[in-house]
Design an enzyme around this catalytic site. Structure first.
Site, PDB file in Angstrom:
ATOM      1  CE  LYS A 104      -3.410  -0.303  -0.618  1.00 12.92           C
ATOM      2  NZ  LYS A 104      -3.893  -0.537  -2.012  1.00 12.92           N
ATOM      3  CB  THR A 107       4.677  -2.155  -4.753  1.00 10.09           C
ATOM      4  OG1 THR A 107       3.351  -2.701  -4.606  1.00 10.09           O
ATOM      5  CG2 THR A 107       5.298  -1.964  -3.379  1.00 10.09           C
ATOM      6  CB  SER A 195      -3.741   3.036   2.128  1.00  5.24           C
ATOM      7  OG  SER A 195      -3.876   2.497   0.837  1.00  5.24           O
ATOM      8  CE1 TYR A 307       1.446  14.627 -13.218  1.00  5.22           C
ATOM      9  CE2 TYR A 307       1.620  14.266 -10.849  1.00  5.22           C
ATOM     10  CZ  TYR A 307       1.679  15.111 -11.947  1.00  5.22           C
ATOM     11  OH  TYR A 307       1.970  16.431 -11.759  1.00  5.22           O
ATOM     12  CE  LYS A 325     -14.212  10.500  -0.542  1.00  5.54           C
ATOM     13  NZ  LYS A 325     -15.507  11.124  -0.926  1.00  5.54           N
TER      14      LYS A 325
END
Length: 361
Positions: A104, A107, A195, A307, A325
């Site tokens: 998380k 990776t 996360s 990105y 989210k």
């Protein structure tokens, strides 16, 4: 038919085939045109083949390899024959670099970004060779078969985030290749833990359960992050796995007992999100490859909020499960956890020789 000799009554006759001069000229012209056509066809095929060969060399990254490897071996040079071109064979090679974690922290994004470089080949999926006994017992030949085909001079990279936190992995990796290069990507520990919780909760929600069975209210997966991270007495639940993984120094010690610090590069996952090129430049230098990945390889996706990748063949974003989210977490709990991690982070900074600048409250 006409008789032979002066005597018309002679019984011997000969068959005379008459060919007029216009027909003879047409036949000669046809032969000439056919010859010219065949000659032109051979020359055209030869020219097209040469162009295709040159393009193939570029596309298969051979030109890059031979231009940047000192004294490249002759096998990297294509051998030309009158009617064909021979390329050096590709093969499956054991990885020269591993992305060992952290879960998380990006990776998958890191691997896909590195794959933009022509000198990089990547294994498909997470192989889990070193951290799962059933896979490790299958041996290196099995592991090699999981690797992609590559040319000599290319770097094969495999990533399995659980390598970082599995105790036996460092020694197993060294047994394969003591000079291997390692990439460790990290994020601010509390953000990483949230996360991790989000993914675990998402997987639980989509997992197939037996008929008429649901998650009980006492199941850890049904509890909020706050309930799992903070004990009823108000102390931090250090044993909660998302928090335990975020104590990076605990796991880093094992790796530095086996590998030199120079073999391991720490990648700032938070910066990779905001400014990927700066982190990729560090990795290119670490791997000893020329800088080829630039800002032209990225575009910001407003919908996803991060990105995406771009190269000459098109655009690519990570799948929908990436960039989930996060749930809203009580700011008091976030502050409490960040204070808890101050000491752990400091120990990690000292091990890697770099202050990551993570918030302390």
């Amino acid at each position: 038919m006409r008789p032979l000799g002066p005597d018309p009554s002679h019984s011997d006759c000969a068959l005379v085939v008459g060919v007029s001069r216009p027909k003879l000229a047409a036949l000669f012209l046809s032969v000439m045109l056919l010859s010219l056509f065949l000659t032109f066809h051979i020359l055209y095929d030869s020219a097209v083949y040469s162009i295709q060969a040159a393009t193939a060399i570029s596309e298969n990254k051979l030109a890059i390899l031979t231009n940047h490897i000192p004294n490249p071996p002759a096998i990297n040079q294509p051998v030309l024959f009158p009617n064909r071109i021979h390329f050096p064979k590709t093969s499956r090679r054991l990885p020269q670099c591993l992305i060992i974690g952290v879960r998380k922290c990006g990776t998958r994004a890191l691997l896909e970004m590195l794959y933009l470089h022509p000198r990089i080949q990547k294994a498909a999926g997470e192989v889990h060779f070193f951290d799962r006994d059933d896979n490790y017992l299958k041996g290196l030949d099995w592991y090699r078969k999981k690797m992609p085909h590559s040319f000599r001079g290319q770097i094969t990279i495999e990533k399995s985030p659980s390598y970082f936190v599995t105790p036996e992995v460092p020694e197993r990796v060294r047994a394969m290749n003591a000079s291997i290069k390692l990439l460790l990507i990290v994020r601010e520990p509390v953000t990483r833990a949230i996360s991790d919780y989000t993914q675990l909760r998402s997987h639980a929600a989509t997992a197939a359960l037996p008929p008429q069975q649901t998650l009980s209210s006492t199941s850890p997966l049904s509890k909020s992050f706050e309930e799992l991270a903070i004990m009823p007495n108000g102390t931090v639940n250090e044993a909660y796995r998302p928090l335990a993984i975020s104590q990076y120094h605990v796991h880093m010690h094992r790796w530095l007992e086996v590998f030199s610090r120079e073999q391991l590069l720490v990648v700032n996952g938070d910066q990779l999100i905001d400014d990927p090129v700066s982190q990729l430049r560090r990795i290119e230098d670490f791997l000893g490859i020329e800088p080829r990945i630039g800002s032209n390889n990225f575009y910001f996706n407003e919908t996803k909020g991060f990105y995406c990748l771009r190269n000459e063949t098109g655009d690519k974003c990570l799948r929908e499960t990436k960039g989930r989210k996060h749930p809203r977490v009580d700011p008091v709990v976030v502050s409490k956890l960040r204070k808890f991690f101050v000491e752990h982070n400091q120990k990690f900074y000292e091990l890697v020789g770099e202050d990551m600048g993570w918030p302390e409250e």
